[in-house]
Design a protein around this motif. Structure first.
Motif, PDB file in Angstrom:
ATOM      1  N   ASN A 198      73.770  -6.032  57.421  1.00 50.68           N
ATOM      2  CA  ASN A 198      73.630  -4.987  58.426  1.00 50.68           C
ATOM      3  C   ASN A 198      73.095  -3.682  57.835  1.00 50.68           C
ATOM      4  OD1 ASN A 198      74.956  -5.692  61.295  1.00 50.68           O
ATOM      5  ND2 ASN A 198      75.969  -6.882  59.679  1.00 50.68           N
ATOM      6  N   GLY A 199      72.543  -3.771  56.636  1.00 51.07           N
ATOM      7  CA  GLY A 199      71.873  -2.627  56.043  1.00 51.07           C
ATOM      8  C   GLY A 199      72.785  -1.556  55.495  1.00 51.07           C
ATOM      9  N   ILE A 200      74.022  -1.924  55.159  1.00 47.92           N
ATOM     10  CA  ILE A 200      74.990  -0.951  54.655  1.00 47.92           C
ATOM     11  C   ILE A 200      75.197  -1.170  53.157  1.00 47.92           C
ATOM     12  CG2 ILE A 200      77.336  -0.040  54.880  1.00 47.92           C
ATOM     13  CD1 ILE A 200      77.368  -1.377  57.704  1.00 47.92           C
ATOM     14  N   ARG A 201      74.985  -0.133  52.371  1.00 53.69           N
ATOM     15  CA  ARG A 201      75.217  -0.229  50.925  1.00 53.69           C
ATOM     16  C   ARG A 201      76.710  -0.420  50.664  1.00 53.69           C
ATOM     17  NH1 ARG A 201      73.305   4.824  48.757  1.00 53.69           N
ATOM     18  NH2 ARG A 201      75.436   5.589  48.564  1.00 53.69           N
ATOM     19  N   THR A 202      77.037  -1.270  49.686  1.00 55.87           N
ATOM     20  CA  THR A 202      78.433  -1.588  49.413  1.00 55.87           C
ATOM     21  C   THR A 202      78.869  -1.119  48.027  1.00 55.87           C
ATOM     22  OG1 THR A 202      77.823  -3.773  48.583  1.00 55.87           O
ATOM     23  CG2 THR A 202      78.402  -3.609  50.918  1.00 55.87           C
ATOM     24  N   SER A 203      80.132  -0.745  47.944  1.00 54.79           N
ATOM     25  CA  SER A 203      80.732  -0.346  46.671  1.00 54.79           C
ATOM     26  C   SER A 203      82.160  -0.884  46.622  1.00 54.79           C
ATOM     27  CB  SER A 203      80.734   1.183  46.545  1.00 54.79           C
ATOM     28  OG  SER A 203      81.304   1.599  45.319  1.00 54.79           O
ATOM     29  N   ILE A 204      82.601  -1.291  45.441  1.00 54.73           N
ATOM     30  CA  ILE A 204      83.960  -1.811  45.257  1.00 54.73           C
ATOM     31  C   ILE A 204      84.747  -0.873  44.357  1.00 54.73           C
ATOM     32  CG2 ILE A 204      85.375  -3.705  44.389  1.00 54.73           C
ATOM     33  CD1 ILE A 204      83.121  -5.611  44.884  1.00 54.73           C
ATOM     34  N   PHE A 205      85.910  -0.468  44.786  1.00 53.01           N
ATOM     35  CA  PHE A 205      86.825   0.382  44.028  1.00 53.01           C
ATOM     36  C   PHE A 205      87.474  -0.463  42.934  1.00 53.01           C
ATOM     37  CE2 PHE A 205      90.865   3.052  44.013  1.00 53.01           C
ATOM     38  CZ  PHE A 205      90.251   4.245  43.666  1.00 53.01           C
ATOM     39  N   VAL A 206      87.265  -0.097  41.661  1.00 55.05           N
ATOM     40  CA  VAL A 206      87.747  -0.931  40.558  1.00 55.05           C
ATOM     41  C   VAL A 206      88.388  -0.098  39.461  1.00 55.05           C
ATOM     42  CG1 VAL A 206      86.113  -2.832  40.885  1.00 55.05           C
ATOM     43  CG2 VAL A 206      85.454  -0.890  39.475  1.00 55.05           C
ATOM     44  N   ASP A 207      89.325  -0.721  38.772  1.00 54.59           N
ATOM     45  CA  ASP A 207      89.911  -0.127  37.572  1.00 54.59           C
ATOM     46  C   ASP A 207      88.900  -0.217  36.425  1.00 54.59           C
ATOM     47  OD1 ASP A 207      92.483   0.354  38.747  1.00 54.59           O
ATOM     48  OD2 ASP A 207      92.907  -1.780  38.569  1.00 54.59           O
ATOM     49  N   PRO A 208      89.048   0.631  35.404  1.00 54.33           N
ATOM     50  CA  PRO A 208      88.104   0.613  34.280  1.00 54.33           C
ATOM     51  C   PRO A 208      88.367  -0.550  33.329  1.00 54.33           C
ATOM     52  CG  PRO A 208      89.797   2.252  33.878  1.00 54.33           C
ATOM     53  CD  PRO A 208      90.046   1.718  35.261  1.00 54.33           C
ATOM     54  N   ASP A 209      87.996  -1.733  33.768  1.00 58.61           N
ATOM     55  CA  ASP A 209      88.234  -2.964  33.035  1.00 58.61           C
ATOM     56  C   ASP A 209      86.927  -3.763  33.039  1.00 58.61           C
ATOM     57  OD1 ASP A 209      88.806  -5.918  32.928  1.00 58.61           O
ATOM     58  OD2 ASP A 209      90.847  -5.207  32.595  1.00 58.61           O
ATOM     59  N   LEU A 210      86.442  -4.114  31.878  1.00 56.95           N
ATOM     60  CA  LEU A 210      85.138  -4.774  31.783  1.00 56.95           C
ATOM     61  C   LEU A 210      85.088  -6.083  32.569  1.00 56.95           C
ATOM     62  CD1 LEU A 210      84.359  -4.157  27.996  1.00 56.95           C
ATOM     63  CD2 LEU A 210      83.459  -2.907  29.977  1.00 56.95           C
ATOM     64  N   LYS A 211      86.174  -6.837  32.559  1.00 58.69           N
ATOM     65  CA  LYS A 211      86.194  -8.096  33.300  1.00 58.69           C
ATOM     66  C   LYS A 211      86.067  -7.859  34.803  1.00 58.69           C
ATOM     67  CE  LYS A 211      88.804 -10.837  29.925  1.00 58.69           C
ATOM     68  NZ  LYS A 211      90.042 -11.635  29.689  1.00 58.69           N
ATOM     69  N   GLN A 212      86.658  -6.758  35.273  1.00 56.80           N
ATOM     70  CA  GLN A 212      86.565  -6.444  36.694  1.00 56.80           C
ATOM     71  C   GLN A 212      85.151  -6.008  37.080  1.00 56.80           C
ATOM     72  OE1 GLN A 212      88.891  -7.236  38.769  1.00 56.80           O
ATOM     73  NE2 GLN A 212      90.304  -7.807  37.124  1.00 56.80           N
ATOM     74  N   ILE A 213      84.455  -5.380  36.162  1.00 57.44           N
ATOM     75  CA  ILE A 213      83.060  -5.010  36.416  1.00 57.44           C
ATOM     76  C   ILE A 213      82.212  -6.276  36.525  1.00 57.44           C
ATOM     77  CG2 ILE A 213      81.088  -3.665  35.613  1.00 57.44           C
ATOM     78  CD1 ILE A 213      83.674  -2.056  36.291  1.00 57.44           C
ATOM     79  N   ALA A 256      79.565 -10.391  40.433  1.00 59.78           N
ATOM     80  CA  ALA A 256      79.501 -11.728  41.020  1.00 59.78           C
ATOM     81  C   ALA A 256      79.681 -11.719  42.538  1.00 59.78           C
ATOM     82  CB  ALA A 256      80.557 -12.627  40.374  1.00 59.78           C
ATOM     83  N   THR A 257      80.198 -10.626  43.096  1.00 57.62           N
ATOM     84  CA  THR A 257      80.411 -10.566  44.543  1.00 57.62           C
ATOM     85  C   THR A 257      79.147 -10.191  45.311  1.00 57.62           C
ATOM     86  OG1 THR A 257      80.998  -8.207  44.604  1.00 57.62           O
ATOM     87  CG2 THR A 257      82.781  -9.784  44.146  1.00 57.62           C
ATOM     88  N   GLY A 258      78.154  -9.653  44.600  1.00 56.58           N
ATOM     89  CA  GLY A 258      76.935  -9.207  45.267  1.00 56.58           C
ATOM     90  C   GLY A 258      76.951  -7.754  45.685  1.00 56.58           C
ATOM     91  N   THR A 259      77.963  -6.999  45.266  1.00 57.66           N
ATOM     92  CA  THR A 259      78.034  -5.591  45.635  1.00 57.66           C
ATOM     93  C   THR A 259      76.885  -4.794  45.031  1.00 57.66           C
ATOM     94  OG1 THR A 259      79.519  -3.666  45.776  1.00 57.66           O
ATOM     95  CG2 THR A 259      79.489  -4.856  43.692  1.00 57.66           C
ATOM     96  N   ASP A 260      76.567  -3.675  45.678  1.00 56.15           N
ATOM     97  CA  ASP A 260      75.521  -2.785  45.167  1.00 56.15           C
ATOM     98  C   ASP A 260      76.051  -1.861  44.082  1.00 56.15           C
ATOM     99  OD1 ASP A 260      73.381  -3.500  47.119  1.00 56.15           O
ATOM    100  OD2 ASP A 260      74.811  -2.675  48.563  1.00 56.15           O
ATOM    101  N   ARG A 261      77.284  -1.400  44.271  1.00 61.84           N
ATOM    102  CA  ARG A 261      77.859  -0.416  43.359  1.00 61.84           C
ATOM    103  C   ARG A 261      79.339  -0.706  43.101  1.00 61.84           C
ATOM    104  NH1 ARG A 261      75.650   5.653  45.017  1.00 61.84           N
ATOM    105  NH2 ARG A 261      73.423   5.114  45.204  1.00 61.84           N
ATOM    106  N   ILE A 262      79.856  -0.028  42.107  1.00 64.46           N
ATOM    107  CA  ILE A 262      81.291   0.045  41.891  1.00 64.46           C
ATOM    108  C   ILE A 262      81.704   1.511  41.998  1.00 64.46           C
ATOM    109  CG2 ILE A 262      81.491  -1.999  40.430  1.00 64.46           C
ATOM    110  CD1 ILE A 262      81.542   0.100  38.018  1.00 64.46           C
ATOM    111  N   GLU A 263      82.967   1.743  42.328  1.00 65.83           N
ATOM    112  CA  GLU A 263      83.541   3.088  42.212  1.00 65.83           C
ATOM    113  C   GLU A 263      84.693   3.017  41.216  1.00 65.83           C
ATOM    114  OE1 GLU A 263      86.043   6.461  44.672  1.00 65.83           O
ATOM    115  OE2 GLU A 263      84.451   5.388  45.740  1.00 65.83           O
ATOM    116  N   LEU A 264      84.542   3.701  40.104  1.00 66.00           N
ATOM    117  CA  LEU A 264      85.579   3.714  39.076  1.00 66.00           C
ATOM    118  C   LEU A 264      86.777   4.535  39.546  1.00 66.00           C
ATOM    119  CD1 LEU A 264      83.319   4.227  35.933  1.00 66.00           C
ATOM    120  CD2 LEU A 264      84.550   2.136  36.555  1.00 66.00           C
ATOM    121  N   TYR A 265      87.954   3.938  39.467  1.00 68.63           N
ATOM    122  CA  TYR A 265      89.212   4.583  39.867  1.00 68.63           C
ATOM    123  C   TYR A 265      89.665   5.478  38.717  1.00 68.63           C
ATOM    124  CZ  TYR A 265      94.269   4.718  40.952  1.00 68.63           C
ATOM    125  OH  TYR A 265      95.562   5.100  41.202  1.00 68.63           O
TER     126      TYR A 265
END
Length: 237
Positions: free
Chosen positions: A124-139, A144-153
């Motif tokens: 639907n044309g909406i940029r996505t970001s996932i809120f994540v802890d500063p952990d390399l495995k989580q990045i 792998a989810t296809g997100t555009d961005r992450i947001e570091l907590y």
């Protein structure tokens, strides 16, 4: 230059404490953009204890910079975001009872769920970001989810920085570098303030956007909103 998105939840909290429409959430969003902010962030929760779902609709025609809506992608939230189509949706794993955001996603355990949600938003044309802890495995999991961005907590960084521990920045720097190498955009937020934002910015490569609410609104009580927005912009250059 890193973009400043102002989270206006606390303005809604103050309004709701007395009823009525003072302070006016929409007017404040218009004002912070006029003062130079490059985005407006809201985080509606199911109980609407601060930002209300109606606010999200009312803000849509008035946010001419980037419009970022944060929240846990329950059906009501997803339906609202898909109808409004903001610039960005930031997925945050808030429990209904959470006072404020207190953890990032486990992108490994919730990979399929996040992948499905992100696919629908991106279609639907909406940029996505996932809120994540500063952990390399989580990045890596976020990628792998296809997100555009992450947001570091950034709460852990802010707490340690206040105690004089500047090495608390190191896992954030490493995560930002990894995210960039994976072609993920890097955002950040939570407890960033005038005291720590410049150091954070100077040590986080490829930082695209910070979302700041509680500290910025609190600082504005003493220094004035226009002045505070300009102070943040200067520190983010």
């Amino acid at each position: 230059m890193t973009k400043l998105s102002v989270n206006i939840n606390k303005i809604a909290t103050l309004r709701n404490s007395r009823g009525g429409n003072m302070p006016n959430v929409v007017q404040f969003a218009k004002d912070v953009q006029r003062f130079g902010a490059e985005g407006v962030t809201i985080h509606p929760r199911p109980d609407e204890r601060h930002i209300r779902y109606q606010d999200a609709y009312d803000l849509k025609p008035e946010v001419y910079t980037e419009y970022n809506i944060e929240g846990n992608p329950i059906k009501k939230f997803m339906d609202m975001v898909l109808e409004i189509k903001p610039t960005q949706v930031t997925l945050v794993p808030d429990a209904v009872s959470a006072l404020t955001s207190n953890a990032g996603w486990d992108t490994l355990a919730h990979k399929q769920f996040l992948t499905d949600v992100i696919k629908e938003f991106k279609q639907n044309g909406i940029r996505t970001s996932i809120f994540v802890d500063p952990d390399l495995k989580q990045i890596e999991g976020a990628k792998a989810t296809g997100t555009d961005r992450i947001e570091l907590y950034t709460e852990a960084f802010a707490q340690q920085f206040a105690l004089g521990n500047k090495e608390a920045i190191l896992p954030y720097t490493a995560c930002a570098e990894l995210a960039y190498s994976l072609d993920l955009g890097v955002n950040a937020g939570h407890d960033l303030s005038l005291d720590n934002i410049q150091y954070f910015k100077e040590n986080i490569p490829h930082l695209l956007e910070v979302s700041i609410g509680h500290a910025l609104i609190s600082e504005s009580l003493y220094l004035g909103a226009e002045n505070v927005v300009q102070m943040y912009l200067k520190k983010l250059q």
